[in-house]
Structures are given as C-alpha cells and as structure tokens.
Design an enzyme around this catalytic site. Structure first.
Site, short mmCIF file in Angstrom:
data_model
loop_
_atom_site.label_atom_id
_atom_site.label_comp_id
_atom_site.label_asym_id
_atom_site.label_seq_id
_atom_site.Cartn_x
_atom_site.Cartn_y
_atom_site.Cartn_z
N GLU A 14 1.53 -2.84 31.87
CA GLU A 14 2.48 -3.28 32.90
C GLU A 14 3.73 -3.74 32.15
OE1 GLU A 14 2.11 -3.36 36.25
OE2 GLU A 14 0.06 -2.63 36.30
N CYS A 30 10.25 -9.45 36.12
CA CYS A 30 10.22 -8.06 35.64
C CYS A 30 10.77 -7.07 36.66
CB CYS A 30 8.80 -7.66 35.26
SG CYS A 30 7.64 -7.86 36.63
#
Ligand code: NAD
Length: 453
Positions: A209, A243
């Site tokens: 991720e 993010c």
C-alpha cells in the site's frame, strides 16, 4: 533478536489450527475492540504527544474506522469463512465446485506513521478475521503511539498469536529474514521496493500500500463552492500528511481566480493557526525541512508561515505552478497545495497519464463526458467524483494502489481475501465416469471431446 523465537512460536500455534476456529477469531476481534475502547484516552494522549493530532481527528479518521472494520467482520465472518459453492462446468459433471478460503499462516504487517493506529490495526483485524497469526511492526516515527500499540497488544494477547514488534529499519530488516506466509506493507514506493526485493527469494506474497502524487481536477462546470470545501478539508487534514490527499490541483483556467478565492475563504474558516488544537503538526524536523524546500515563495498566494519549534507549517497554496517545479517532482505529504491551470481537458488527462499511476484521483464536474473520460482514460488506485477521500471509508470498496502506488488491496471482504488463499476444490462423484479422457485415444473420443468443450 527475539523475533525468530516469537515467529517460531506463531508457526507452532498456527499449526494447532486454533486460529481457524471462527468463534476464536470473533472472540479475538471483540476483545481487541474492547481493549481499544477502554484505552481511548491513552490512545488520544499518545498521538497528541507524537504530532499534536487531536482526539476528534483521531476518532473520526482512525478509531471509528477500526471499530467499523471489526463490526463488519463480526457481522460477516461466518459467511466469509464458509466454503463458497460455485457453478460446475459440464466437463466436471457429475460433481460440485467450491472455493475454500484458507488462512495463509503467519503474517507480518509493517505500518506507516501518518495514521499509526489505522494503518496497523485495520490490516491486523483483516488478518485475524481470515484466521492467521500476526506480527505487527508499526512505524517508529510516532514513538508514543508505537509503544502504546505494543503495550496494548503484547500485554493482552499471547505472543504466539499476536505480537507487536517495536523498531525501525534494523528491526524490520531482521523481520524480513523470517519466512512469513504474507507481508502487508504500508509506506513509500521507495521502501516498498526494498520490502518486495527482500522477500522475493522466499516467494512471500506481498501487498504493498504505497503513495504518490494524487491529482484533483476542477472543471468549468463544477460546483465550485462544494469543490473548494471538500478539497480544502482533505488536503489539510492531518497536516497534509494523508496518502490519498489531493497532492496537486488542476483547475480550468477561466474559473481559477474565483476558485482560488473560494479556497482562501474556506481556509480562513478552518482556523489552522500555529498552536491550534485541531491542526496536526509535521511529524519531524526532517519532513518539516523537506516540505519547506518544496515551497517557491514567489508563488505563494495563501499561507507560507512556519515555526520550527512547533513543527507548524501553515496551510499554503501556490499558484501558477508548472509541471517542472520542484513541488511537482515528489509526493508532497504536507500542507502545501500547488495549483496548475489547464485549458484543454483531453490534453490534461494525457499529461496525467504520462506520470506514475496515482493512489487516488478526484474530479469535480457536472459534465458526463468529462466524468466518462476521467474513468476510462486514467488509471489510479481509487477516488471520487465530486468528493475527496471518502472512498476509503467504505467496507464495500477495495482500497489499494496500482503500478507505483501499490499492489493488492484490502478493507472489508477484500481484506479477508488478501489474507486468505482461495483454494479451488472439485468434489467429484464416483459414478458416471466417462472414458473420453483416458487412453487409448480414438477419433470417436476426439469428436466427443470437441462436442463437450
Ligand atoms: P516509509 O516507507 O518511510 O516507512 C514505512 C515503514 O517502513 C515504517 O514502518 C519503517 O520503519 C519501515 N522502513 C523504512 N525504511 C525501511 C528500510 N530501509 N527497510 C525496511 N523497512 C523500512 O513511509 P512513511 O514515511 O512511514 O509513510 C509515508 C509514505 O507512505 C507516503 O508515500 C504515503 O503516501 C505512504 N502511505 C500509503 C498509504 C496507503 O494506504 N497506500 C497510507 C499511508 C501512507
């Protein structure tokens, strides 16, 4: 280091098959939820010490999502862990076909620092739900949070089942030498490559991720009021250290002056001043310096103040930014919003396509053709039309990147699959055996095969 001893004990525990018991998994999830609920005030205190993240942000953007994920599994784990009956092809008759979700074994989760509870505990919840043992290595940057996660888990669960390993690069390097059955990593593309390489020799399955530069586009037909509000909220939440925050903004040139004005008004309303209880600081001096280094003072149209003592960077908007500017060369991961303008939508999409595939992308428009092109021509992890960030909050949507922004996904049933092996099983009847696949072969058998297939 003791990691190998704990790892060995987890292997032994997994081999007792205890973790495969669905009632055991549910009890573990419930216990975890209760521990977190009872420790909420400590969780708030630790994260505030680390980077002045307040309780409202921590509850809304971390704890509530973890509780939600636990509740999802408590409701759905029976269904998810049952073998799934699927169609059986004619050539497999008489028989039945099933998918068995099998736990992978001993899993390792490596977390990033920006949402330290969320990014370690959601994957851990998925791993537990899927029936694995789990070791977690939180980021070492928010020290108080890392220590608290370790204390809560290591004091309340047996280390042969769940264990939190504290440490930084040397400790992670040691952990990577162990032959885990699955590694789930959240962090930068740079470190993601190190992890991938380190475990390739053991063929360990990896979910990565990662991050990148996520664009937000505002077209002429957008509801500018709504777009400004949602972009400002998502960009400056967590001090810009998210993010999937819009990294940079692409605004159709005719509406740019009005849109800049609206964003400034929305920012004024947030009262993100130095020392404000509800504005998150930069995690450390290194990142503080890096972010300041990306700001071109001549292009600032809002903000720009900063304070080294409190690691405060004021929400900052830069206008007239070009694709060549320093701020456009790396993921910003801080409260700086570069604004670029465009006149040709198709050319703009092409320009985005030339860059690495982002983790997220956002489009604000009312125009159907623009929406269709955005969805068909751009490749990115996930995103929203006329909103930002909210796709991450759904149990029913997979969350993950593509290309440079990641491999694999999780959340809800997708997380369960990520931590399971899908074992395909055909259960055949022992009657009605056709002889067509067995030698000796003949034209007659060949004709029959062609008819069946
Ligand atoms: P990072 O890659 O520096 O660190 C992540 C983890 O890797 C930490 O636990 C760290 O201890 C470990 N690590 C660092 N260097 C290592 C090395 N050389 N060898 C082994 N392990 C090492 O990332 P970060 O600064 O914690 O987080 C920021 C990045 O993470 C950004 O790129 C952001 O976009 C990304 N991110 C992605 C997601 C997502 O869900 N996709 C979520 C949060 C952050």
């Amino acid at each position: 280091m003791e990691f190998d001893i704990i790892f060995q004990s987890q292997k032994e525990f997994f081999n007792t098959h205890k973790t495969k018991d669905v009632a055991f998994r549910k009890a573990t999830l419930l216990k975890l939820k209760n521990i977190l609920k009872e420790s909420e005030s400590n969780l708030y205190e630790a994260i505030y010490k680390d980077f002045r993240k307040g309780s409202f942000d921590t509850f809304l953007n971390e704890l509530s999502l973890i509780y939600n994920e636990i509740d999802f599994f408590l409701r759905n784990i029976d269904r998810l862990s049952k073998p799934k009956k699927v169609k059986t092809a004619l050539k497999l008759q008489p028989g039945k076909s099933y998918i068995y979700n099998e736990p992978l074994g001993c899993t390792l989760i490596i977390g990033a620092w920006n949402y330290p509870y969320l990014l370690t505990l959601i994957p851990m919840v998925s791993s537990i739900a899927a029936g694995n043992t789990c070791m977690v290595k939180p980021s070492e940057l928010p020290q108080n949070t890392m220590q608290l996660i370790a204390e809560l888990i290591n004091n309340q669960f047996s280390s042969n089942y769940l264990y939190v390993a504290e440490g930084g690069v040397p400790e992670t390097t040691e952990l990577l030498k162990l032959r885990f059955d699955k590694i789930f990593f959240t962090g930068s593309p740079r470190v993601g490559k190190i992890i991938y390489q380190a475990v390739a020799k053991n063929l360990v399955p990896v979910t990565l991720e990662l991050g990148g530069k996520s664009p937000a586009i505002v077209t002429q037909s957008a509801n500018l009021e709504v777009a400004a509000k949602r972009i400002i909220w998502s960009k400056f939440l967590n001090g810009g250290q998210t993010c999937i925050a819009p990294d940079y903004l692409l605004v159709e040139e005719s509406i740019k002056p009005r849109f800049l004005q609206l964003m400034k008004e929305k920012l004024d309303e947030t009262q993100y001043t130095d020392g404000a209880e509800h504005y998150v600081s930069i995690i450390n001096k290194r990142n503080y310096d890096r972010i300041l280094g990306l700001i071109d003072k001549a292009k600032i149209v809002y903000g720009g103040k900063h304070n080294e003592d409190t690691l405060y960077i004021e929400p900052t908007i830069m206008d007239n930014v070009t694709w060549e500017d320093a701020v456009m060369q790396e993921e910003i991961f801080g409260p700086v919003l570069p604004v670029l303008s465009y006149s040709n939508y198709n050319a703009l999409l092409q320009k985005i396509r030339e860059r690495e595939k982002p983790l997220a992308a956002y489009l604000f428009t009312k125009n159907k053709d623009e929406k269709d092109k955005f969805l068909q021509l751009l490749s990115f992890g996930g995103g929203c039309i006329n909103d930002t960030l909210m796709h991450i909050t759904s149990d029913y949507l997979p969350f993950g990147g593509i290309g440079n922004s990641g491999i694999g996904n999780y959340h809800g049933a997708f997380g369960f699959q990520t931590f399971s092996h899908q074992k395909s099983i055909v259960k055949k009847a022992t009657w009605g055996e056709p002889d067509w696949k067995y030698p000796p072969y003949s034209d007659k058998k060949m004709n029959r095969i062609k008819r069946i297939i």
